[in-house]
Design a protein around this motif. Structure first.
Motif, mmCIF file in Angstrom:
data_model
loop_
_atom_site.group_PDB
_atom_site.id
_atom_site.type_symbol
_atom_site.label_atom_id
_atom_site.label_comp_id
_atom_site.label_asym_id
_atom_site.label_seq_id
_atom_site.Cartn_x
_atom_site.Cartn_y
_atom_site.Cartn_z
ATOM 1 N N ALA A 103 0.895 -1.157 -0.043
ATOM 2 C CA ALA A 103 0.008 0.075 0.089
ATOM 3 C C ALA A 103 0.833 1.105 -0.020
ATOM 4 N N ASN A 104 1.890 1.201 0.736
ATOM 5 C CA ASN A 104 2.920 2.507 0.593
ATOM 6 C C ASN A 104 3.489 2.642 -0.571
ATOM 7 N N ILE A 105 3.892 1.687 -1.139
ATOM 8 C CA ILE A 105 4.450 1.971 -2.527
ATOM 9 C C ILE A 105 3.434 2.501 -3.491
ATOM 10 N N LEU A 106 2.219 1.873 -3.541
ATOM 11 C CA LEU A 106 1.133 2.596 -4.463
ATOM 12 C C LEU A 106 0.928 4.199 -3.960
ATOM 13 N N ILE A 107 0.952 4.357 -2.561
ATOM 14 C CA ILE A 107 0.718 5.792 -1.992
ATOM 15 C C ILE A 107 1.760 6.716 -2.495
ATOM 16 N N VAL A 108 3.136 6.480 -2.345
ATOM 17 C CA VAL A 108 4.071 7.265 -2.614
ATOM 18 C C VAL A 108 4.168 7.375 -4.241
ATOM 19 N N LEU A 109 4.127 6.324 -4.975
ATOM 20 C CA LEU A 109 4.184 6.303 -6.246
ATOM 21 C C LEU A 109 3.015 7.385 -7.008
ATOM 22 N N PHE A 110 1.850 6.997 -6.818
ATOM 23 C CA PHE A 110 0.699 7.886 -7.424
ATOM 24 C C PHE A 110 0.636 9.068 -6.626
ATOM 25 N N LEU A 168 -6.903 0.340 0.815
ATOM 26 C CA LEU A 168 -5.975 1.191 1.750
ATOM 27 C C LEU A 168 -5.207 2.265 0.854
ATOM 28 N N ALA A 169 -4.758 2.045 -0.235
ATOM 29 C CA ALA A 169 -3.957 2.860 -0.812
ATOM 30 C C ALA A 169 -4.856 3.968 -1.342
ATOM 31 N N GLY A 170 -6.027 3.696 -1.818
ATOM 32 C CA GLY A 170 -6.921 4.579 -2.484
ATOM 33 C C GLY A 170 -7.638 5.662 -1.386
ATOM 34 N N PHE A 171 -7.746 5.235 -0.289
ATOM 35 C CA PHE A 171 -8.260 5.976 0.755
ATOM 36 C C PHE A 171 -7.124 6.767 1.637
ATOM 37 N N ALA A 172 -5.943 6.499 1.282
ATOM 38 C CA ALA A 172 -4.735 7.200 1.696
ATOM 39 C C ALA A 172 -4.152 8.301 0.850
ATOM 40 N N LEU A 173 -4.496 7.996 -0.411
ATOM 41 C CA LEU A 173 -4.214 8.910 -1.386
ATOM 42 C C LEU A 173 -4.390 10.516 -1.454
ATOM 43 N N PRO A 174 -5.614 10.840 -0.905
ATOM 44 C CA PRO A 174 -5.989 12.330 -0.695
ATOM 45 C C PRO A 174 -5.259 13.093 0.092
ATOM 46 N N TYR A 178 -1.997 15.776 -0.975
ATOM 47 C CA TYR A 178 -2.214 17.228 -0.255
ATOM 48 C C TYR A 178 -0.646 17.598 0.544
ATOM 49 N N LEU A 179 -0.168 16.524 1.154
ATOM 50 C CA LEU A 179 1.136 16.686 1.698
ATOM 51 C C LEU A 179 2.353 17.024 0.540
ATOM 52 N N PHE A 180 2.406 16.043 -0.361
ATOM 53 C CA PHE A 180 3.321 16.385 -1.552
ATOM 54 C C PHE A 180 3.238 17.500 -2.329
ATOM 55 N N SER A 181 1.819 18.108 -2.577
ATOM 56 C CA SER A 181 1.524 19.180 -3.396
ATOM 57 C C SER A 181 2.077 20.436 -2.559
ATOM 58 N N SER A 182 1.878 20.454 -1.134
ATOM 59 C CA SER A 182 2.144 21.553 -0.277
ATOM 60 C C SER A 182 3.684 21.540 -0.440
ATOM 61 N N VAL A 219 9.121 10.073 3.761
ATOM 62 C CA VAL A 219 9.302 9.232 5.086
ATOM 63 C C VAL A 219 8.052 9.586 5.829
ATOM 64 N N THR A 220 7.625 10.976 5.856
ATOM 65 C CA THR A 220 6.427 11.278 6.710
ATOM 66 C C THR A 220 5.263 10.501 6.043
ATOM 67 N N VAL A 221 5.102 10.540 4.929
ATOM 68 C CA VAL A 221 3.939 9.944 4.351
ATOM 69 C C VAL A 221 3.810 8.545 4.570
ATOM 70 N N VAL A 222 4.980 7.860 4.432
ATOM 71 C CA VAL A 222 5.051 6.438 4.624
ATOM 72 C C VAL A 222 4.970 6.293 6.179
ATOM 73 N N LEU A 223 5.328 6.978 7.152
ATOM 74 C CA LEU A 223 4.846 6.485 8.525
ATOM 75 C C LEU A 223 3.755 7.011 9.037
ATOM 76 N N VAL A 224 3.196 7.876 8.718
ATOM 77 C CA VAL A 224 1.645 8.475 9.050
ATOM 78 C C VAL A 224 0.701 7.410 8.356
ATOM 79 N N ASN A 225 0.972 6.680 7.285
ATOM 80 C CA ASN A 225 0.039 5.740 6.606
ATOM 81 C C ASN A 225 0.512 4.536 7.196
ATOM 82 N N SER A 226 1.558 4.194 7.291
ATOM 83 C CA SER A 226 1.914 2.869 8.077
ATOM 84 C C SER A 226 1.181 2.644 9.257
ATOM 85 N N ILE A 227 0.969 3.511 10.123
ATOM 86 C CA ILE A 227 0.197 3.297 11.409
ATOM 87 C C ILE A 227 -0.897 2.836 11.309
ATOM 88 N N PHE A 228 -1.868 3.494 10.311
ATOM 89 C CA PHE A 228 -3.441 3.214 9.938
ATOM 90 C C PHE A 228 -3.245 1.839 9.128
#
Length: 300
Positions: A103-110, A168-174, A178-182, A219-228
């Protein structure tokens, strides 16, 4: 001609002015209150972990007959051995690791690619597209369970790793977009313009400039999403049907015996084993996570 210079005399320290004294007093009170507040937060955060670890070392009889919040009268490691014997803890940890990594690979890539297209490349209605992604933050996961179950059964995806990784990746993408675009918003445009003048295309700029600069945000995105994702129960409980694919939250149900009797000390030992990898990763990468939040996430 040799000239002699007068020996330098140490300068007497100038007496501090009343303004400086007032400035020293204000931070001391503020610092004391801050330390007290931080100490209270640390106690609230650390106490459950300490209680969990101490309970995992108590004997079953001591936990059943004594005060559950008291210190153990004797320590034993049998609960950890029983935790691995009663439930398939090793397989559960492996399944959770596969789902979390996938899920983290998909979240970070997309997430990075979508944010790069919206914020850096830019296109017509890019702000509208970003707003559509952000609306996904408020969509509850329960609303997708029945449609996904019907679709998965139609394409034979039920009881697979993909059935958990995709939602899991789809619901974490928004939130990830937001974090990456910021963060991308605060990369100087001159950097991209200079790379374009040197002949670099969008893909090369993404790989050589944007990706290396975004490591802390990754790292921030992976750690935050990994917990959930590590603690996800609802998707695993809905789409997993066999014992071989059970993740940690589902595997903890194995410690419930006949007539609802729960082996609490073995359960606490299993929980200690399952949270240890996340704690170690968080302790090692916490500085990178904080830098990622400071560099991009908090500026959005």
């Amino acid at each position: 001609m040799i000239t002699q210079t007068a020996p330098s005399t140490p300068r007497a320290s100038a007496p501090s002015s009343p303004v400086h004294q007032r400035r020293r007093r204000k931070p001391s009170l503020y610092r004391t209150l801050s330390r007290v507040l931080i100490l209270l937060i640390v106690i609230v955060q650390v106490y459950p972990l300490a209680w969990l670890f101490l309970t995992s070392l108590r004997t079953e009889q001591d936990f059943a007959t004594g005060d559950p919040f008291a210190l153990p009268s004797s320590l034993t490691w049998e609960n950890y051995a029983r935790a691995f014997e009663t439930g398939d803890l090793g397989r559960n940890i492996l399944n959770s690791f596969i789902v979390t990594m996938g899920a983290n690979i998909l979240i970070v890539l997309f997430g990075m690619m979508a944010a790069y297209a919206i914020q850096v490349l830019g296109f017509r209605l890019s702000r509208f597209v970003r707003a559509l992604f952000l609306i996904g933050i408020i969509v509850p996961v329960q609303i997708a369970l029945v449609p996904l179950f019907i679709d998965y059964s139609a394409v034979n995806l039920l009881d697979t790793y993909q059935s958990m990784i995709i939602p899991l990746a789809g619901f974490a993408l928004p939130m990830s977009i937001y974090l990456f675009s910021s963060f991308f918003e605060y990369i100087p445009r001159e950097t991209y313009e200079a790379a374009s003048l040197d002949g670099a295309g969008p893909y090369r700029i993404f790989g050589l400039i944007t990706l290396p600069l975004s490591l802390n945000t990754v790292v921030t995105v992976v750690l935050v999403n990994s917990i959930f994702i590590w603690n996800d129960f609802i998707f695993a409980n809905t789409f997993v049907l066999s014992e071989d694919l059970k993740t940690i939250p589902l595997g903890l149900q194995n410690y419930i015996g006949a007539m609802g009797k729960v082996d609490w000390t073995a359960t606490f030992a299993a929980v200690c084993v399952t949270i240890t990898p996340l704690l170690l990763v968080f302790l090692v990468l916490n500085k990178a996570m904080i830098q990622g939040l400071e560099s991009g996430a908090t500026k959005g």
